[in-house]
Design an enzyme around this catalytic site. Sequence first.
Site, short mmCIF file in Angstrom:
data_model
loop_
_atom_site.label_atom_id
_atom_site.label_comp_id
_atom_site.label_asym_id
_atom_site.label_seq_id
_atom_site.Cartn_x
_atom_site.Cartn_y
_atom_site.Cartn_z
N GLY A 86 47.78 -9.38 -34.21
CA GLY A 86 47.57 -9.78 -32.67
C GLY A 86 48.18 -10.99 -32.42
N GLY B 73 48.31 -12.93 -29.49
CA GLY B 73 47.96 -13.49 -28.39
C GLY B 73 47.66 -14.80 -28.35
N VAL C 39 48.91 -1.05 -35.76
CA VAL C 39 47.96 -0.63 -36.82
C VAL C 39 47.17 0.38 -36.56
CG1 VAL C 39 45.84 -1.68 -37.77
CG2 VAL C 39 47.82 -3.31 -37.29
N GLU D 193 43.85 -13.25 -7.24
CA GLU D 193 45.23 -13.59 -7.45
C GLU D 193 45.98 -12.87 -7.06
OE1 GLU D 193 44.90 -17.03 -10.66
OE2 GLU D 193 44.97 -15.43 -11.42
N ASP E 253 39.14 -11.90 -27.14
CA ASP E 253 38.39 -10.70 -26.44
C ASP E 253 37.88 -9.84 -27.19
OD1 ASP E 253 39.44 -12.29 -24.38
OD2 ASP E 253 40.74 -10.85 -23.51
#
Lengths: 429, 429
Positions: free
Chosen positions: A19, A21, A87, A179, A308
């Site tokens: 990952g 991020g 993965v 938003e 997360d």
Amino acid sequence: MTALQSETRDDAHHVVVVGGGFGGLQAIKSLKGSGTRITLIDRRNHHLFQPLLYQAATTILAPSEIAWPLRHVLRSRPDVTTLMAKVMDVDTETRQVWLGDGTFVTYDTLILATGARHSYFGNDHWEEHAPGLKTLEDATKIRRRILAAFEAAEKCDDEVERRALLTFAVIGAGPTGVELAGIIAELAKRVLPRDFRRIDTREARVMLIEAGPRVLAGFPEELSSYAAKTLERLGVELRLGAKVTECHSDAVDIGLDSVPCHTIIWAAGVQASRAGKWIRADADKAGRVLVAPDLSVPERPEIFVIGDTAAVDRADGRPVPGVAPAAKQMGAHVAKVIKARLAGGTLPAPFAYKDMGNMATLGRRAAIADFGGYKMKGVLAWWIWGVAHIYFLIGTRSRAVVAWSWMWSYVTGQNSARIITQPEDGKPQ
Amino acid sequence: MTALQSETRDDAHHVVVVGGGFGGLQAIKSLKGSGTRITLIDRRNHHLFQPLLYQAATTILAPSEIAWPLRHVLRSRPDVTTLMAKVMDVDTETRQVWLGDGTFVTYDTLILATGARHSYFGNDHWEEHAPGLKTLEDATKIRRRILAAFEAAEKCDDEVERRALLTFAVIGAGPTGVELAGIIAELAKRVLPRDFRRIDTREARVMLIEAGPRVLAGFPEELSSYAAKTLERLGVELRLGAKVTECHSDAVDIGLDSVPCHTIIWAAGVQASRAGKWIRADADKAGRVLVAPDLSVPERPEIFVIGDTAAVDRADGRPVPGVAPAAKQMGAHVAKVIKARLAGGTLPAPFAYKDMGNMATLGRRAAIADFGGYKMKGVLAWWIWGVAHIYFLIGTRSRAVVAWSWMWSYVTGQNSARIITQPEDGKPQ
């Protein structure tokens, strides 16, 4: 079923990060100079700046302005190999990460930083009608649906149908929902009116639907109520304490009501990635792995879960929020633990989340910010939000282009990324 | 099956334009102030600046930098209504254009400006393996295939397979093929090397395959041979006088040879759009409608066909080329004819193509230009090409952003639009 070539080339401690991020990249940055060999695996080729993704979904920014090829970000790190691969599973006994093409990568230490997806609370069939916003593809899809609804309305000669086409529902009034709703309202009321001949886009109805009693429940009540007023001034219709009971292709059901509506966006809930299942770890309801105080997996000290995908609490017992600064702090923390272990030094204190404050924008000219005791709202908060986000972008080029796009949008009232591409049936309409 | 609402609102002469490319937009611009009511129909929501499309396919520019929403381009023209719709057919008796949703639009004058697609000379099954470049979706697909091939090569531990992944074939050495091959070679040799760890991207093989005896056959021999030399210096392998006999997913057959190759791009031939079939007009082999000297359809003076869909000859008998200036000149010409007809004045002289010269780029630092008697090549030609293309872009914002992207790429050697989105199977890899 073969090990990848470089597996045997080097005998340095091998850290595999899944990952790319905020958490994964930060871990890699903080491991610089540690003498480890690092492999980053991501199924996409890019790092995504998620805090601005809602702007890509609402025509303010283009996708390439908020995403960067991972291997390019890491080009000056010869110790890092980047693999674009999915993965499939992890063998925790042999310490192998299995990839979609049948090959595997062996790790000494594994960092799982695979983020979260939206969750429909058991109503997965809603996804088709109410897409969530987590990836560039999601953003492109939402942008396409919003723009295509206005296009269809312009062609439509049925009054009822036209009204449904010009109704937009955003479900969930957290930062993303707020938003999105703000920008869609501005799009309809300010950006698009002059472009259409048969419809008045200002008549569009933008609903923000929230089950709880107020918008932005994570903020102090005072900012929350300022946000609600600002949204209403932008033309957003707030539906608080309203529970969505079903999503259709042409309507959203709220309680027992059905509101005709062609564009629904889901911003109501997230669920952790599947990483917890790969390692058969204990997880909470949202799929987040229950980690030890150093963010490793109980009884698997060589595996860390961050961002997360991890369930971590603050000192006061509230959960650490799923935001970029939290993921980055966790990435830095596990790097510290790994370095201490390799050096045989003192292990760092347990992970403690440092809250850097909270911001959300309301349309293109207002924002709220909560820095612990200090609260801000309005235009100045928007500027601080803007400067902070430009600061956190990667590279001079992106900073210049995003700043330019915002200035342009601010001064001319026009959004530039309004191209409809890749219709959903694969064929141009 | 109903007429669209505005059909009956206005009794001005109604001009329907199908296609918002260079020809269609120019016709609309030139009809300004004519007192006509205009409807523009396009199945996409944007005008595309095709001369720079190859740069979007090769990671230099982002799609939104070379496309603009049609209705936004025409926002200050209250006499123009834009519809995003697919035309299914034309009823030339009742003068109705039938749309994909079962509605129709009635015209007094019809302008067909629907352009061209690539042609595989009867081998339509090649398209899957060798996509052509005409739309933003094509550009995104080609960009994805090029970048994904490097990604797959980085993961691959089979020497033969890796070589096939790093082989790129461009078929057709006209301007598009030459421009694509030049940029792909630069990408492999100069932009990407530092980003990869297991492969040396400089070993990539970029073949430019051409059935004819030289590259850029439309240019004088002298420029053609300069282009060939420059391409070879960039690392492009020229295969002249070579006929492609088959395209596979993992190989391209040239004559009796089969070259293992995972990325093939088609730049060898075009065919006119279906517009000629809608009106059952006589057409040439490439599907281009045989028009009268004023660009109207014989026996259907109220229908004009312009741009790549029309077969028009120059004074010396050579065909008018399928380039933007030719389409624009035709658009302006039919506007003149329509205005003269409505005013009852003298009709303009037959359409005559004015050749404004010819340019092509070779990588990011050289170009050739042929202005009739005056020929140029090298860096200076590249700068003239760049300035000319920025001049023809729409709007200050795009000009600034494209100029910035080029400067950035020129100075840093880095291309910015290198994001892989929307994998072909619909799921992220």
